[in-house]
Design an enzyme around this catalytic site. Structure first.
Site, short mmCIF file in Angstrom:
data_model
loop_
_atom_site.label_atom_id
_atom_site.label_comp_id
_atom_site.label_asym_id
_atom_site.label_seq_id
_atom_site.Cartn_x
_atom_site.Cartn_y
_atom_site.Cartn_z
N CYS A 150 -4.87 1.62 29.50
CA CYS A 150 -5.80 0.74 30.20
C CYS A 150 -5.04 -0.31 31.01
O CYS A 150 -5.39 -0.61 32.14
CB CYS A 150 -6.70 0.03 29.19
SG CYS A 150 -8.42 0.54 29.27
N CYS A 207 -10.20 -7.06 29.90
CA CYS A 207 -10.87 -5.99 29.15
C CYS A 207 -12.38 -6.19 29.21
O CYS A 207 -13.14 -5.24 29.41
CB CYS A 207 -10.44 -6.02 27.69
SG CYS A 207 -8.67 -6.13 27.39
N ARG A 246 -3.61 3.95 23.81
CA ARG A 246 -4.81 3.87 24.63
C ARG A 246 -4.87 2.54 25.38
O ARG A 246 -5.20 2.49 26.56
CB ARG A 246 -6.05 4.03 23.75
CG ARG A 246 -7.35 4.11 24.52
CD ARG A 246 -7.38 5.40 25.32
NE ARG A 246 -8.37 5.39 26.38
CZ ARG A 246 -8.20 4.86 27.58
NH1 ARG A 246 -7.06 4.26 27.89
NH2 ARG A 246 -9.14 4.92 28.49
N CYS A 299 3.98 7.37 -5.19
CA CYS A 299 3.42 6.06 -5.51
C CYS A 299 1.89 6.06 -5.43
O CYS A 299 1.22 5.51 -6.28
CB CYS A 299 3.94 5.00 -4.54
SG CYS A 299 5.69 4.64 -4.73
N HIS A 300 1.37 6.66 -4.35
CA HIS A 300 -0.06 6.51 -4.05
C HIS A 300 -0.94 7.60 -4.65
O HIS A 300 -2.16 7.49 -4.61
CB HIS A 300 -0.28 6.48 -2.53
CG HIS A 300 0.37 5.30 -1.84
ND1 HIS A 300 -0.10 4.03 -1.96
CD2 HIS A 300 1.46 5.23 -1.04
CE1 HIS A 300 0.67 3.21 -1.24
NE2 HIS A 300 1.62 3.92 -0.68
N CYS A 338 6.30 0.74 4.40
CA CYS A 338 6.45 1.53 3.18
C CYS A 338 7.71 2.37 3.25
O CYS A 338 8.45 2.48 2.29
CB CYS A 338 5.24 2.44 3.00
SG CYS A 338 4.24 2.04 1.57
N CYS A 356 -14.88 -4.84 32.02
CA CYS A 356 -15.42 -3.48 31.92
C CYS A 356 -16.19 -3.30 30.61
O CYS A 356 -17.33 -2.84 30.60
CB CYS A 356 -14.30 -2.44 31.96
SG CYS A 356 -13.57 -2.24 33.59
N HIS A 357 -15.55 -3.64 29.48
CA HIS A 357 -16.04 -3.15 28.19
C HIS A 357 -17.09 -4.05 27.54
O HIS A 357 -17.75 -3.62 26.59
CB HIS A 357 -14.86 -2.89 27.26
CG HIS A 357 -13.90 -1.88 27.83
ND1 HIS A 357 -14.23 -0.56 27.94
CD2 HIS A 357 -12.66 -2.01 28.35
CE1 HIS A 357 -13.21 0.10 28.50
NE2 HIS A 357 -12.26 -0.77 28.76
N CYS A 399 5.13 9.78 -0.32
CA CYS A 399 3.98 8.86 -0.35
C CYS A 399 3.20 9.08 -1.65
O CYS A 399 2.79 8.12 -2.31
CB CYS A 399 3.06 9.13 0.83
SG CYS A 399 3.84 9.11 2.44
#
Lengths: 258, 106
Positions: A219, A174, A215, A76-77, A111, A177-178, A73
């Site tokens: 849910c 979703c 995650r 290049c970076h 990449c 609840c959120h 990585c």
């Protein structure tokens, strides 16, 4: 209860909107705010935060040559703390090649395939989580800007659609609840607003690292719905909507969550 | 690939009580799980942690199943002189990892 009181209660119920709607920018709260003092202390101390072990591993991978191109990585970076500063705060981002949004993990794998000519990492693999944790850490303290690109408008809208779509045997969206009940508890746990400020996270329940996709799948299983596949277009759209919903919030990756 | 995070204050006053924090990464296998064929997956945990200061052992912990996958240990010592802390984790299947940190006592 007297009839008048019953009528008043019924009228009050009618006056309340069915969906409370989106959370105002000033009312947005990171999952960090809902945690206990002990969990906050664990996240704040880089020598106690277990996610930093993944970051350490990421630092090694960043400079390890891989693939037929025999490039790392850093070839290049360059230095990760310079080139990757603020990158995680704007992902998922639009990829011109696929004319679709890609999240940070997919970007790492693009990449790998194109520039390192190596096999992509499996979703949720140690290596992929380590590299994304390392990259996300470089955006710590920066505001989330993902979703601003006008080419992403249709994907953000699709994500919003999924966010308010009831699904599963429990028939919950979703948003139920959120957006509507984030200030309450589900059993002993805070519901939270579902703001993705700290991914990938070290989740105490998992005893390990996981991405936002993991995650979200958790849910979906919880509401007994069919979880989206890793990297499915709808999964990326939902991730993108969540990031745009958290616009302007401060990144705290890699975070600890209960 | 073992990675350790060690937090030792770089400087301390003579006689001060200092806290040392260590976090070790380890892919745990508790030893209670079975494969699809019914065989027990062999246990693979860290079993011992030692801290030495200038060669002398100042802290030791024996670890057992059901403690933590990535054990975080924190303990206190008194800063007596400048020197080097050496940490060593030993585990199943020949696992050995080391780390060190220096302290200046003034």
């Amino acid at each position: 209860m007297r009839p008048q009181a019953l009528l008043a209660a019924a009228l009050l119920g009618m006056a309340l909107p069915v969906l409370a709607g989106e959370i105002a920018p000033s009312g947005r709260r990171s999952g960090y705010d809902f945690m206990s003092a002990d969990s906050k202390a664990m996240q704040d101390d880089d020598t106690a935060n277990p996610a930093m072990l993944s970051v350490l591993e990421g630092e090694t991978l960043w400079t390890t040559k891989a693939g037929a191109a025999d490039k790392s990585c850093s070839d290049c970076h360059g230095a990760v703390d310079v080139s990757m500063k603020g990158v995680a705060a704007r992902y998922p981002a639009f990829s011109a090649a696929s004319a679709a949004p890609v999240d940070l993990g997919q970007r790492v794998n693009l990449c790998r395939r194109q520039h390192q000519e190596a096999d992509p990492f499996a979703p949720e693999s140690r290596e992929l989580l380590a590299l994304t944790a390392l990259i996300a850490k470089q955006s710590r303290g920066m505001p989330i800007t993902a979703g601003g690109d006008p080419r992403l408008a249709s994907s953000v809208a699709r994500g919003r659609e999924l966010f308010v779509q009831r699904q599963g045997q429990l028939n919950l969206a979703c948003a139920n609840c959120h957006d509507d009940n984030w200030d309450k508890h589900l059993a002993g746990s805070a519901i939270t607003q579902g703001q993705p400020t700290g991914y990938p996270i070290y989740r105490l329940e998992w005893q390990g690292m996981g991405s936002l996709q993991r995650r979200l799948r958790g849910c979906m299983t919880g509401i007994r719905a069919q979880a989206f596949d890793f990297d499915a277009p709808d999964m990326i759209a939902l991730e993108l909507y969540l990031m745009s919903r958290a616009h302007g919030m401060t990144m705290d990756a890699p975070a600890v969550r209960p | 690939m073992p990675a350790a995070l060690v937090n030792v204050p770089p400087k301390a006053r003579r006689g001060a009580v200092i806290e040392i924090k260590t976090l070790m990464s380890h892919v745990m296998e508790p030893g209670y799980r079975h494969t699809a064929a019914g065989e027990v997956v062999p246990r693979d945990i860290i079993t011992s942690f030692t801290c030495r200061f200038n060669g002398a052992e100042i802290f030791r912990a024996d670890l057992f199943p059901a403690i933590a996958a990535n054990p975080f240990l924190s303990f206190f010592t008194t800063a007596s002189e400048s020197g080097k802390f050496e940490f060593e984790w030993i585990g199943d299947n020949g696992f050995v990892a080391t780390a060190s940190a220096a302290i200046t006592v003034e």
